[in-house]
Design a protein around this motif. Sequence first.
Motif, mmCIF file in Angstrom:
data_model
loop_
_atom_site.group_PDB
_atom_site.id
_atom_site.type_symbol
_atom_site.label_atom_id
_atom_site.label_comp_id
_atom_site.label_asym_id
_atom_site.label_seq_id
_atom_site.Cartn_x
_atom_site.Cartn_y
_atom_site.Cartn_z
ATOM 1 N N GLY B 21 -67.107 47.792 -13.183
ATOM 2 C CA GLY B 21 -68.180 46.802 -13.311
ATOM 3 C C GLY B 21 -68.368 45.938 -12.078
ATOM 4 O O GLY B 21 -69.207 45.042 -12.082
ATOM 5 N N ALA B 22 -67.589 46.203 -11.013
ATOM 6 C CA ALA B 22 -67.704 45.369 -9.812
ATOM 7 C C ALA B 22 -69.036 45.622 -9.124
ATOM 8 O O ALA B 22 -69.549 46.743 -9.121
ATOM 9 C CB ALA B 22 -66.563 45.667 -8.847
ATOM 10 N N ASN B 23 -69.582 44.567 -8.526
ATOM 11 C CA ASN B 23 -70.829 44.746 -7.784
ATOM 12 C C ASN B 23 -70.522 45.187 -6.353
ATOM 13 O O ASN B 23 -69.416 44.990 -5.838
ATOM 14 C CB ASN B 23 -71.668 43.464 -7.835
ATOM 15 N N GLY B 44 -79.275 37.970 -7.518
ATOM 16 C CA GLY B 44 -80.447 38.729 -7.070
ATOM 17 C C GLY B 44 -81.576 37.880 -6.544
ATOM 18 O O GLY B 44 -82.662 38.403 -6.287
ATOM 19 N N ARG B 58 -81.324 47.264 -0.908
ATOM 20 C CA ARG B 58 -80.821 46.937 -2.246
ATOM 21 C C ARG B 58 -80.107 45.596 -2.180
ATOM 22 O O ARG B 58 -79.500 45.254 -1.158
ATOM 23 C CB ARG B 58 -79.818 48.005 -2.726
ATOM 24 N N LEU B 59 -80.166 44.875 -3.274
ATOM 25 C CA LEU B 59 -79.419 43.623 -3.382
ATOM 26 C C LEU B 59 -78.021 44.006 -3.839
ATOM 27 O O LEU B 59 -77.833 44.414 -4.997
ATOM 28 C CB LEU B 59 -80.092 42.699 -4.392
ATOM 29 N N CYS B 61 -75.459 42.368 -4.609
ATOM 30 C CA CYS B 61 -74.805 41.586 -5.662
ATOM 31 C C CYS B 61 -75.170 42.072 -7.058
ATOM 32 O O CYS B 61 -74.423 41.852 -7.999
ATOM 33 C CB CYS B 61 -75.131 40.103 -5.520
ATOM 34 N N VAL B 62 -76.355 42.684 -7.213
ATOM 35 C CA VAL B 62 -76.735 43.180 -8.538
ATOM 36 C C VAL B 62 -76.774 44.708 -8.565
ATOM 37 O O VAL B 62 -77.487 45.305 -9.361
ATOM 38 C CB VAL B 62 -78.072 42.563 -9.040
ATOM 39 N N THR B 63 -75.998 45.310 -7.668
ATOM 40 C CA THR B 63 -75.886 46.769 -7.657
ATOM 41 C C THR B 63 -74.474 47.129 -8.107
ATOM 42 O O THR B 63 -73.492 46.656 -7.513
ATOM 43 C CB THR B 63 -76.132 47.312 -6.230
ATOM 44 N N LEU B 64 -74.381 47.928 -9.155
ATOM 45 C CA LEU B 64 -73.059 48.372 -9.617
ATOM 46 C C LEU B 64 -72.446 49.234 -8.513
ATOM 47 O O LEU B 64 -73.031 50.243 -8.121
ATOM 48 C CB LEU B 64 -73.228 49.183 -10.910
ATOM 49 N N GLU B 66 -70.042 51.374 -8.306
ATOM 50 C CA GLU B 66 -69.757 52.792 -8.522
ATOM 51 C C GLU B 66 -71.022 53.644 -8.594
ATOM 52 O O GLU B 66 -70.958 54.853 -8.408
ATOM 53 C CB GLU B 66 -68.861 53.016 -9.738
ATOM 54 N N SER B 67 -72.181 53.011 -8.804
ATOM 55 C CA SER B 67 -73.422 53.797 -8.807
ATOM 56 C C SER B 67 -73.781 54.246 -7.387
ATOM 57 O O SER B 67 -74.656 55.090 -7.215
ATOM 58 C CB SER B 67 -74.577 52.991 -9.425
#
Lengths: 272, 159
Positions: B21-23, B44, B58-59, B61-64, B66-67
Amino acid sequence: MTVAVKTFARLADAASAVSTERGARFLAGGTLLMRAVNEADPSIETIVRSTDPAFVHVAVSSARVELGAGATMAAILAERELSFLHRVARAVGGPAVREAATVGGNLFAPSPYGDFAVALLALDATVTLAGGYGQRELPLDELLAGRERGASLVSKIAFRRPPGETFRFATVTRVHPKGLSVLSIAALLPLTNARIAGARIAYGAMGHTPLRAKAAERALEGRALDAAGIAPALAVAADGTSPRDDAIASAWWRREILPVHLRRLLLGVDQV
Amino acid sequence: MKTPIQLRLNGEEVAAFADDGANLLDVLRESFGDLTVKGGCWQGTCGTCTVLVGGNPRLSCVTLAESCSGNSVETVAGLRRGADLHPLQSAFMEHFAAQCGYCTPGMLMAAKALLDRNPNPTREDVVDAICGNICRCTGYEPIIAAILDAARKGARRSA
Ligand SMILES: Cc1cc2nc3c(=O)[nH]c(=O)nc-3n(C[C@H](O)[C@H](O)[C@H](O)COP(=O)(O)OP(=O)(O)OC[C@H]3O[C@@H](n4cnc5c(N)ncnc54)[C@H](O)[C@@H]3O)c2cc1C
Ligand code: FES
Ligand code: FES
């Protein structure tokens, strides 16, 4: 941080997880949900994701548009055939937000967010819900009316492609070039013999969720799109709305300016 | 739980374990030690954490985090080539486009995303590119001038 992340190749499996796991929330672009995760929102125990390619698929034919709920605002902007929606997608944040923000996430974004949902409501969109036991379709109005209740996963959104120049959208902001919406208005304005026949008008930030302007729609029926023709619709523009006071604007001000901007939209006068 | 995360960070393959869940912002700073990425709001809204993921802004801070596994990530740390500053960095200096400098990493990456796609932007394009990035010091005009100047110089060099 104690959240678990579960990623599924199939959307149906993700839907099952969302409805069965305790404290599970579906993550699309994350522009809203990751805020809550960063703030350690205790109601979020599991983040559910899906890498299903169908989730981001966009299909446009001459008659119909189907948007995977995971399609981003950037994907909408990249699709020439969806140019009537470009103004809407551009209204959602700056480029970095648009790169992540999804159409599906916009349906669940709290007011005053939800500009794309406003457009989809005017376009009479239907949503498909994915479930472990199959899919179900329902009108977007219905989804919005019950959205607080539900752990349903939207897999796609579909609507008839609006003919010609019948679709219009405007957002009103106080901060330029890009601020959150004081309100937004979308309208589908089909004409038969230069008279409105079956208009659909939707507002954002004029209630708890995006909502239809049913009184204004009725007042427009059979009328011409000129100053005299739209006057009755403007008189009832705010009927059925329940805007809130928030940091962007007061409810009173939203109601006051709504007819002004509806007038501009209906007469095709560009918004400033 | 920890999750393995592999990235091509500024052209280099890197890997680390990060909290579930880390950003991406926290992972870039804490797991990969890239302190050029700044955090302002973690919501964000300020834009200072802007990085490029797969070439797109991409921001973080609001990007997972691991994605982004398996993807390329670009930050300000990757802009410089040896002793040479990136044309955007030089233009920011020449136009006094940084005062406290807190917004600068996000501004530079938002501008890079624009120029990578559109080497000849209009002023309107530049304004749109940085409209999600807040600067409390400069009044924006020097930043807009710097980006337009970097574009002009970049265009001259490649001509
Ligand atoms: C700086 C900034 C500016 C913004 N400006 C605007 C703006 O101008 N207009 C606007 O409308 N919005 C704006 N937003 C809000 C947001 O970016 C958008 O509403 C976006 O479309 C949300 O989508 P998402 O994919 O990021 O949602 P997420 O953050 O992934 O999810 C949001 C919520 O929706 C649920 N959800 C997501 N997808 C689905 C699905 N397919 N089925 C069921 N539930 C789902 C999630 O579980 C979560 O509860 C802004 C956000 C930021 C950070
Ligand atoms: S720290 Fe990411 S937008 Fe502010
Ligand atoms: S230079 Fe201080 S915030 Fe931009």
